[in-house]
Design an enzyme around this catalytic site. Structure first.
Site, PDB file in Angstrom:
ATOM      1  CE  LYS A   1      39.309  34.235  35.130  1.00 22.47           C
ATOM      2  NZ  LYS A   1      39.868  34.193  36.482  1.00 22.47           N
TER       3      LYS A   1
ATOM      4  CB  THR B   1      43.692  35.123  36.864  1.00 14.90           C
ATOM      5  OG1 THR B   1      44.838  34.385  37.269  1.00 14.90           O
ATOM      6  CG2 THR B   1      43.911  35.653  35.457  1.00 14.90           C
TER       7      THR B   1
ATOM      8  CE  LYS C   1      47.548  32.770  35.246  1.00 10.97           C
ATOM      9  NZ  LYS C   1      46.684  32.680  36.435  1.00 10.97           N
TER      10      LYS C   1
ATOM     11  CG  LEU D   1      38.532  35.727  46.122  1.00 17.31           C
ATOM     12  CD1 LEU D   1      38.234  37.180  46.456  1.00 17.31           C
ATOM     13  CD2 LEU D   1      37.598  34.806  46.880  1.00 17.31           C
TER      14      LEU D   1
END
Length: 282
Positions: free
Chosen positions: A237, A94, A169, A65
């Site tokens: 983001k 993420t 990540k 998502l």
């Protein structure tokens, strides 16, 4: 054969779920926007509009998502189910490490398992099944998930407990944010000095400073076609999430400011390397 559920059919989720289907796994898919399930029509994949039914009838459930809000909404619904005991949930989104760890803890309270398994790579590696997968969680859960990860990625790395996949990540994407911004600035600097963009990129890619990152963005920079493989809004983001996770170095503020202003200027749905147009207009 275990039945697999897949929640989230965006630019990454669709090719990833397709690879599991092509590998012969029994698969059910769900997306809140039903039109995104169209690629799975007339296939062996089951399409459902009921998230709870997908979870109820699946033993391993993947989520892919866009952000914290979307992930929290899905898992709040799942955690509200009467019984999810024995199920393995694998989130490949993420998101913030804090949210990921919180979900893992709540699932364990209901005797379910959780892996955070975000990926490095954009839409083409997703389609090719050559993503890099960074995994946080228990080794036993990883071993159960490994046959599926092997159809999604070329390099699978267990980096620690729940949340550490996400932390890894965010570290990787922080580095990428520096590379892409540096590449965009370098191309503009060269052009301002009369150097052809194609010539410069050819030299970069043949030199020690060339990388997979520079090579994958070269065609976009040459054609100036910024169809998103990895959208600028997602990069912004992720940098903000890295900041929330404690990144604070000399480049941090400049990177966040630049990508945020590029986002505000309307480039959010373009590829991240379209930041070059913001820099050009600045």
């Amino acid at each position: 054969m275990k039945h697999i559920g897949w929640i989230g059919l965006g630019n990454m989720g669709t090719p990833m779920a397709s690879n599991l289907s092509k590998a012969g796994f029994a698969l059910t898919v769900f997306n809140r926007s039903i039109e995104k399930t169209k690629p799975f029509e007339n296939t062996t994949v089951t399409i459902t509009q009921n998230l709870i039914e997908l979870v109820r009838h699946s033993e391993i459930i993947f989520t892919m998502l866009s952000n914290d809000e979307a992930v929290a909404m899905v898992y709040d619904e799942i955690l509200g189910m009467e019984s999810i005991e024995g199920k393995l949930f694998i989130d490949m989104s993420t998101i913030s490490e804090q949210l990921s760890v919180s979900i893992a803890q709540k699932l364990k309270q209901k005797k379910a398992s959780f892996l955070d398994a975000p990926v490095a790579g954009s839409t083409q590696p997703a389609a090719n099944g050559t993503l890099t997968i960074m995994i946080g969680g228990d080794t036993a859960d990883l071993n159960l998930a490994l046959p599926y990860f092997e159809k999604l990625g070329k390099f699978i790395k267990h980096v620690g407990t729940n949340g550490k996949g996400i932390a890894t990540k965010l570290s990787v994407n922080y580095y990428l944010s520096i590379l892409y911004l540096g590449l965009a600035e370098t191309v503009l600097f060269a052009e301002n000095n009369g150097i052809n963009r194609t010539d410069l990129l050819e030299i970069i890619n043949e030199s020690a400073c060339g990388s997979g990152a520079s090579k994958v963005k070269t065609p976009l920079l040459i054609t100036e076609d910024y169809k998103p493989a990895f959208a600028l809004s997602l990069m912004q983001k992720d940098i903000k999430l890295a900041q929330k996770n404690g990144v604070n170095f000399p480049l941090t503020d400049a990177i966040i400011e630049t990508y945020s202003k590029a986002l505000e200027s309307g480039m959010g749905n373009q590829d991240v390397i379209s930041v070059i147009n913001y820099l050009k207009e600045k």
